[in-house]
Scaffold this motif. Structure first.
Motif, PDB file in Angstrom:
ATOM      1  N   ALA A 170       0.832  -1.205   0.000  1.00 39.66           N
ATOM      2  CA  ALA A 170       0.000   0.000   0.000  1.00 39.66           C
ATOM      3  C   ALA A 170       0.867   1.257   0.000  1.00 39.66           C
ATOM      4  O   ALA A 170       0.438   2.311  -0.487  1.00 39.66           O
ATOM      5  CB  ALA A 170      -0.920   0.003   1.224  1.00 39.66           C
ATOM      6  N   ALA A 171       2.084   1.174   0.532  1.00 36.07           N
ATOM      7  CA  ALA A 171       2.981   2.329   0.538  1.00 36.07           C
ATOM      8  C   ALA A 171       3.301   2.772  -0.889  1.00 36.07           C
ATOM      9  O   ALA A 171       3.337   3.966  -1.182  1.00 36.07           O
ATOM     10  CB  ALA A 171       4.271   1.988   1.295  1.00 36.07           C
ATOM     11  N   PHE A 172       3.520   1.827  -1.779  1.00 34.91           N
ATOM     12  CA  PHE A 172       3.817   2.148  -3.172  1.00 34.91           C
ATOM     13  C   PHE A 172       2.560   2.591  -3.910  1.00 34.91           C
ATOM     14  O   PHE A 172       2.587   3.547  -4.683  1.00 34.91           O
ATOM     15  CB  PHE A 172       4.427   0.931  -3.879  1.00 34.91           C
ATOM     16  N   PHE A 173       1.479   1.872  -3.678  1.00 35.13           N
ATOM     17  CA  PHE A 173       0.192   2.198  -4.297  1.00 35.13           C
ATOM     18  C   PHE A 173      -0.229   3.620  -3.924  1.00 35.13           C
ATOM     19  O   PHE A 173      -0.616   4.414  -4.788  1.00 35.13           O
ATOM     20  CB  PHE A 173      -0.862   1.185  -3.828  1.00 35.13           C
ATOM     21  N   GLY A 174      -0.136   3.942  -2.638  1.00 33.60           N
ATOM     22  CA  GLY A 174      -0.529   5.266  -2.174  1.00 33.60           C
ATOM     23  C   GLY A 174       0.380   6.357  -2.687  1.00 33.60           C
ATOM     24  O   GLY A 174      -0.071   7.476  -2.988  1.00 33.60           O
ATOM     25  N   ALA A 175       1.685   6.060  -2.812  1.00 32.77           N
ATOM     26  CA  ALA A 175       2.622   7.052  -3.343  1.00 32.77           C
ATOM     27  C   ALA A 175       2.227   7.442  -4.762  1.00 32.77           C
ATOM     28  O   ALA A 175       2.211   8.632  -5.123  1.00 32.77           O
ATOM     29  CB  ALA A 175       4.041   6.504  -3.311  1.00 32.77           C
ATOM     30  N   THR A 216       7.550  -3.389   6.109  1.00 33.79           N
ATOM     31  CA  THR A 216       6.811  -2.781   5.003  1.00 33.79           C
ATOM     32  C   THR A 216       5.410  -2.374   5.440  1.00 33.79           C
ATOM     33  O   THR A 216       4.908  -1.316   5.037  1.00 33.79           O
ATOM     34  CB  THR A 216       6.710  -3.751   3.808  1.00 33.79           C
ATOM     35  N   LEU A 217       4.796  -3.201   6.283  1.00 31.74           N
ATOM     36  CA  LEU A 217       3.487  -2.861   6.825  1.00 31.74           C
ATOM     37  C   LEU A 217       3.572  -1.595   7.673  1.00 31.74           C
ATOM     38  O   LEU A 217       2.694  -0.720   7.608  1.00 31.74           O
ATOM     39  CB  LEU A 217       2.953  -4.026   7.665  1.00 31.74           C
ATOM     40  N   ALA A 218       4.644  -1.465   8.447  1.00 31.54           N
ATOM     41  CA  ALA A 218       4.836  -0.286   9.293  1.00 31.54           C
ATOM     42  C   ALA A 218       4.999   0.974   8.447  1.00 31.54           C
ATOM     43  O   ALA A 218       4.418   2.028   8.757  1.00 31.54           O
ATOM     44  CB  ALA A 218       6.052  -0.482  10.192  1.00 31.54           C
ATOM     45  N   ALA A 253       2.745   6.088   6.483  1.00 33.83           N
ATOM     46  CA  ALA A 253       2.338   6.920   5.347  1.00 33.83           C
ATOM     47  C   ALA A 253       0.853   7.254   5.421  1.00 33.83           C
ATOM     48  O   ALA A 253       0.442   8.385   5.117  1.00 33.83           O
ATOM     49  CB  ALA A 253       2.659   6.201   4.041  1.00 33.83           C
ATOM     50  N   ARG A 254       0.044   6.291   5.825  1.00 35.64           N
ATOM     51  CA  ARG A 254      -1.406   6.538   5.939  1.00 35.64           C
ATOM     52  C   ARG A 254      -1.697   7.604   6.989  1.00 35.64           C
ATOM     53  O   ARG A 254      -2.511   8.513   6.767  1.00 35.64           O
ATOM     54  CB  ARG A 254      -2.132   5.233   6.301  1.00 35.64           C
ATOM     55  N   ILE A 255      -1.026   7.511   8.131  1.00 36.23           N
ATOM     56  CA  ILE A 255      -1.248   8.476   9.209  1.00 36.23           C
ATOM     57  C   ILE A 255      -0.803   9.873   8.783  1.00 36.23           C
ATOM     58  O   ILE A 255      -1.494  10.875   9.029  1.00 36.23           O
ATOM     59  CB  ILE A 255      -0.503   8.033  10.480  1.00 36.23           C
ATOM     60  N   ASN A 291      -7.083   6.460   3.747  1.00 42.45           N
ATOM     61  CA  ASN A 291      -7.526   5.093   4.002  1.00 42.45           C
ATOM     62  C   ASN A 291      -7.678   4.291   2.721  1.00 42.45           C
ATOM     63  O   ASN A 291      -7.559   3.057   2.735  1.00 42.45           O
ATOM     64  CB  ASN A 291      -8.846   5.103   4.770  1.00 42.45           C
ATOM     65  N   VAL A 292      -7.945   4.974   1.629  1.00 42.59           N
ATOM     66  CA  VAL A 292      -8.037   4.290   0.340  1.00 42.59           C
ATOM     67  C   VAL A 292      -6.650   4.059  -0.245  1.00 42.59           C
ATOM     68  O   VAL A 292      -6.286   2.950  -0.631  1.00 42.59           O
ATOM     69  CB  VAL A 292      -8.904   5.104  -0.651  1.00 42.59           C
ATOM     70  N   ALA A 293      -5.847   5.123  -0.294  1.00 46.64           N
ATOM     71  CA  ALA A 293      -4.547   5.045  -0.956  1.00 46.64           C
ATOM     72  C   ALA A 293      -3.552   4.192  -0.188  1.00 46.64           C
ATOM     73  O   ALA A 293      -2.786   3.420  -0.786  1.00 46.64           O
ATOM     74  CB  ALA A 293      -3.988   6.449  -1.157  1.00 46.64           C
ATOM     75  N   PHE A 294      -3.515   4.318   1.126  1.00 50.03           N
ATOM     76  CA  PHE A 294      -2.546   3.591   1.941  1.00 50.03           C
ATOM     77  C   PHE A 294      -3.199   2.516   2.808  1.00 50.03           C
ATOM     78  O   PHE A 294      -2.559   2.000   3.729  1.00 50.03           O
ATOM     79  CB  PHE A 294      -1.771   4.562   2.835  1.00 50.03           C
ATOM     80  N   GLY A 295      -4.453   2.189   2.533  1.00 50.83           N
ATOM     81  CA  GLY A 295      -5.155   1.190   3.338  1.00 50.83           C
ATOM     82  C   GLY A 295      -4.613  -0.215   3.123  1.00 50.83           C
ATOM     83  O   GLY A 295      -4.054  -0.543   2.063  1.00 50.83           O
ATOM     84  N   SER A 296      -4.791  -1.051   4.106  1.00 51.73           N
ATOM     85  CA  SER A 296      -4.272  -2.419   4.027  1.00 51.73           C
ATOM     86  C   SER A 296      -4.999  -3.255   2.978  1.00 51.73           C
ATOM     87  O   SER A 296      -4.499  -4.312   2.563  1.00 51.73           O
ATOM     88  CB  SER A 296      -4.390  -3.102   5.396  1.00 51.73           C
ATOM     89  N   TRP A 297      -6.162  -2.767   2.534  1.00 52.26           N
ATOM     90  CA  TRP A 297      -6.954  -3.552   1.567  1.00 52.26           C
ATOM     91  C   TRP A 297      -6.165  -3.851   0.294  1.00 52.26           C
ATOM     92  O   TRP A 297      -6.237  -4.957  -0.241  1.00 52.26           O
ATOM     93  CB  TRP A 297      -8.245  -2.816   1.219  1.00 52.26           C
TER      94      TRP A 297
END
Length: 323
Positions: free
Chosen positions: A60-65, A117-119, A124-126, A235-241
């Motif tokens: 999600a870190a890459f997806f959200g970036a 990576t989860l951290a 990034a989400r926060i 929550n969408v861009a960096f969400g765990s989904w």
């Protein structure tokens, strides 16, 4: 293990393009677009988790970036959508290199690497949720502007073609990995890192390249997501989904294979939507199906659907010869 030829990949991509113009309803077009976006994210995960054996819980870190780069550059700086797409992909690669440098220099691997990576994704989400520059909790709403320069189309089929084209690039990258020395290095690291290092493989450099490529592909999925839905928030861009769906699609389809992420995304999302329709839209039914499919896949086809289909295809001619 037989490897798909480029001609086979071309036929698959052409078939997807033909389906896009097969008179599908708006709902089915939207589903296909989402399938391609998830398939692209799964291809990114597959480079790192499938070929290199470095499982990640934080793609999600890459997806959200990629998603935030696409949205912020257009809304705040007026950057052309195509240029924003390129910058978003490059940012995903840089984020991957940053996480990889810190992780691999520290010697993290296995579950420790997955958790770090989860951290990063959660941090990034926060940050995105609390920073005004990224829209904070309200998110970012992109302006509706149809036309090729804006990467938005009144006819949804054309955006679907673009997502198919991006997936096709992901297929070519995976095919190249299976036929290149770099891909052989990745597999060597996955099977036995110490042995690969003893044979002269630059483990750190190979891992860095893998996570950069992985980040770029996943960021491309984030860019397309933002441009398709014209809205993102933290929550969408960096969400765990997205980390979960990318991981599930690659594993169910066949991690470490060219076609696994694409087949996994189509099967998972297709069955998920079918379940929603049959259940009358009961919330969470698609997630239940995801879980059941994952359990069945691990129990009866641990190498994924691609390898299952290949094994069945090899058995059929053998039985015919025996008869």
């Amino acid at each position: 293990m037989t490897k798909p030829r480029l001609a086979t990949l071309a036929i698959i991509v052409a078939a997807l393009a033909v389906i896009a113009f097969a008179g599908l309803s708006g709902a089915l077009l939207n589903l296909m677009i989402f399938m391609m976006i998830i398939a692209l994210a799964a291809q990114g995960w597959n480079i790192l988790g499938g070929y290199a054996g470095l499982s990640s819980f934080g793609h999600a870190a890459f997806f959200g970036a990629g998603a935030y780069a696409m949205a912020v550059l257009q809304t705040r700086f007026g950057v052309n959508a195509w240029i924003a797409l390129v910058i978003g992909i490059a940012l995903g690669a840089l984020v991957g290199a940053f996480i990889g440098f810190l992780s691999f220099r520290s010697g993290l691997k296995g579950s420790y690497f997955a958790l770090i990576t989860l951290a990063f994704a959660e941090v990034a989400r926060i940050l995105a949720n609390s920073w005004n520059f990224t829209g904070g909790a309200a998110g970012i709403l992109l302006k509706l502007q149809t036309g090729l320069p804006y990467l938005q189309f009144a006819d949804r089929r054309y955006f679907l073609l673009i997502t198919i084209g991006c997936v096709a690039i992901g297929l070519v990258v995976s095919w190249w990995l299976e036929h290149s020395r770099f891909g052989a290095y990745l597999v060597a690291l996955r099977e036995n890192e110490q042995a690969a290092q003893a044979l002269g493989v630059d483990v750190f450099a190979v891992k860095m390249k893998a996570i950069a490529i992985s980040g770029a592909l996943t960021a491309a999925a984030g860019c397309l997501y933002a441009q398709n839905y014209l809205f993102i928030d933290a929550n969408v861009a960096f969400g765990s989904w997205i980390s979960i769906e990318a991981l599930f699609a690659a594993i169910v389809g066949g991690s470490g294979t060219v076609l696994g992420p694409l087949i996994g995304a189509i099967v998972l999302l297709g069955l998920g939507e079918l379940t929603k329709g049959l259940s009358g839209g009961i919330p969470g039914m698609d997630l239940l199906v995801f879980g059941i499919i994952l359990v069945l896949s691990v129990a009866f086809s641990p190498n994924g659907l691609v390898m299952l289909m290949k094994s069945l295809g090899l058995r059929a001619p053998a039985k015919a010869k025996e008869a």
